[in-house]
Scaffold this motif. Structure first.
Motif, short mmCIF file in Angstrom:
data_model
loop_
_atom_site.label_atom_id
_atom_site.label_comp_id
_atom_site.label_asym_id
_atom_site.label_seq_id
_atom_site.Cartn_x
_atom_site.Cartn_y
_atom_site.Cartn_z
N LEU A 109 -2.65 3.34 -4.72
CA LEU A 109 -2.80 1.80 -4.37
C LEU A 109 -3.48 1.29 -2.94
O LEU A 109 -3.25 2.18 -2.60
CB LEU A 109 -0.77 1.56 -4.75
CG LEU A 109 -0.64 -0.02 -3.39
CD1 LEU A 109 -0.71 -0.83 -5.05
CD2 LEU A 109 0.91 -0.29 -3.56
N VAL A 165 -3.70 -0.28 0.09
CA VAL A 165 -3.39 -2.08 0.11
C VAL A 165 -3.82 -2.41 1.59
O VAL A 165 -3.85 -1.70 3.03
CB VAL A 165 -1.52 -1.68 0.72
CG1 VAL A 165 -0.92 -3.00 1.03
CG2 VAL A 165 -0.74 -1.31 -0.30
N ARG A 214 -10.26 -3.62 1.28
CA ARG A 214 -10.49 -3.52 -0.23
C ARG A 214 -10.88 -3.43 -0.87
O ARG A 214 -11.06 -2.35 -1.77
CB ARG A 214 -9.12 -4.69 -0.99
CG ARG A 214 -7.67 -4.87 -0.40
CD ARG A 214 -6.73 -5.32 -1.34
NE ARG A 214 -6.88 -6.95 -1.33
CZ ARG A 214 -7.15 -8.53 -1.03
NH1 ARG A 214 -6.46 -8.26 0.25
NH2 ARG A 214 -7.84 -9.55 -1.63
N THR A 272 -4.65 -2.74 -6.37
CA THR A 272 -4.38 -3.32 -4.88
C THR A 272 -3.41 -4.59 -4.40
O THR A 272 -2.81 -4.81 -5.70
CB THR A 272 -5.91 -4.29 -4.72
OG1 THR A 272 -5.57 -5.76 -5.19
CG2 THR A 272 -7.15 -3.28 -4.96
N ALA A 273 -3.20 -4.39 -3.24
CA ALA A 273 -2.11 -5.44 -2.73
C ALA A 273 -2.72 -5.85 -1.65
O ALA A 273 -3.88 -5.00 -1.26
CB ALA A 273 -0.30 -5.26 -2.97
N GLU A 284 3.73 -6.89 -1.42
CA GLU A 284 2.97 -6.59 -3.06
C GLU A 284 3.39 -5.70 -3.07
O GLU A 284 3.20 -5.11 -3.96
CB GLU A 284 2.10 -7.75 -2.29
CG GLU A 284 0.66 -7.89 -4.19
CD GLU A 284 0.17 -8.44 -3.75
OE1 GLU A 284 -1.25 -8.01 -4.97
OE2 GLU A 284 -0.41 -9.76 -3.36
N ALA A 285 2.46 -4.87 -1.98
CA ALA A 285 2.94 -3.64 -1.95
C ALA A 285 4.03 -2.21 -2.42
O ALA A 285 4.20 -2.07 -3.30
CB ALA A 285 2.28 -2.61 -0.75
N SER A 310 4.67 -1.48 -6.34
CA SER A 310 5.25 0.96 -6.16
C SER A 310 6.62 0.87 -6.91
O SER A 310 6.81 2.11 -6.95
CB SER A 310 4.89 1.00 -4.27
OG SER A 310 6.23 0.19 -3.98
N ILE A 354 -0.42 6.62 -2.71
CA ILE A 354 -1.23 4.79 -1.62
C ILE A 354 -1.71 4.72 -0.24
O ILE A 354 -1.65 5.69 0.93
CB ILE A 354 0.53 3.85 -1.58
CG1 ILE A 354 0.66 3.84 -3.08
CG2 ILE A 354 0.74 2.34 -0.77
CD1 ILE A 354 2.65 4.00 -2.77
N LEU A 397 -2.47 2.59 3.20
CA LEU A 397 -1.44 1.14 3.91
C LEU A 397 -2.50 1.00 4.93
O LEU A 397 -2.72 2.02 5.95
CB LEU A 397 -0.39 1.84 3.91
CG LEU A 397 0.55 2.03 2.75
CD1 LEU A 397 1.98 2.40 3.22
CD2 LEU A 397 0.57 0.64 2.57
#
Length: 129
Positions: free
Chosen positions: A8, A10, A17, A33-34, A39-40, A44, A52, A54
């Motif tokens: 993921l 973010v 991104r 993607t977030a 949204e992340a 998750s 992930i 971030l």
């Protein structure tokens, strides 16, 4: 190389991104993607990610806030230009601008983390204590 890691990414900036997504896809990862912290967290909770990444500074929930809300057995990297005062919750960091070699090392670390579930269960118990 990645063993099909699910990642993921973010970040509130679309170009950031895209760059990290393209590198991860090139390395054989399946990428979601977030564009913000809320949204992340949702992603998750409904899906499992081996890694992930971030962004630390986003409007609303920061990457630091999101990391603190994730379970202790989740492998999470700060992905930022600001790596000062990195909270302990992060398992490491990727500096912006990112290089393919740095992403490759991060993927290898996440794959090694994924391969040691007993260690993560113990870490989760310690974090809950």
């Amino acid at each position: 190389m990645s063993g099909g890691l699910r990642v993921l990414v973010v970040d509130d900036h679309p170009v950031n991104r895209l760059v990290l997504t393209e590198i991860l896809a090139h390395l054989g990862c399946a990428v979601t993607t977030a564009d913000d912290g809320a949204e992340a967290l949702y992603a998750s909770r409904v899906d499992h990610f081996d890694l992930i990444c971030l962004d630390r500074h986003m409007p609303g929930l920061s990457g630091d806030d999101v990391a603190a809300a994730l379970p202790a057995d989740q492998f999470v990297l700060a992905w930022s230009t600001d790596l000062t005062d990195l909270p302990d919750r992060f398992n490491g960091a990727l500096s912006k601008p990112v290089s393919i070699a740095d992403v490759q090392r991060a993927v290898l670390r996440a794959a090694a983390w994924r391969g040691a579930p007993a260690m993560h269960a113990a870490a989760a118990k310690l974090a809950a204590a």
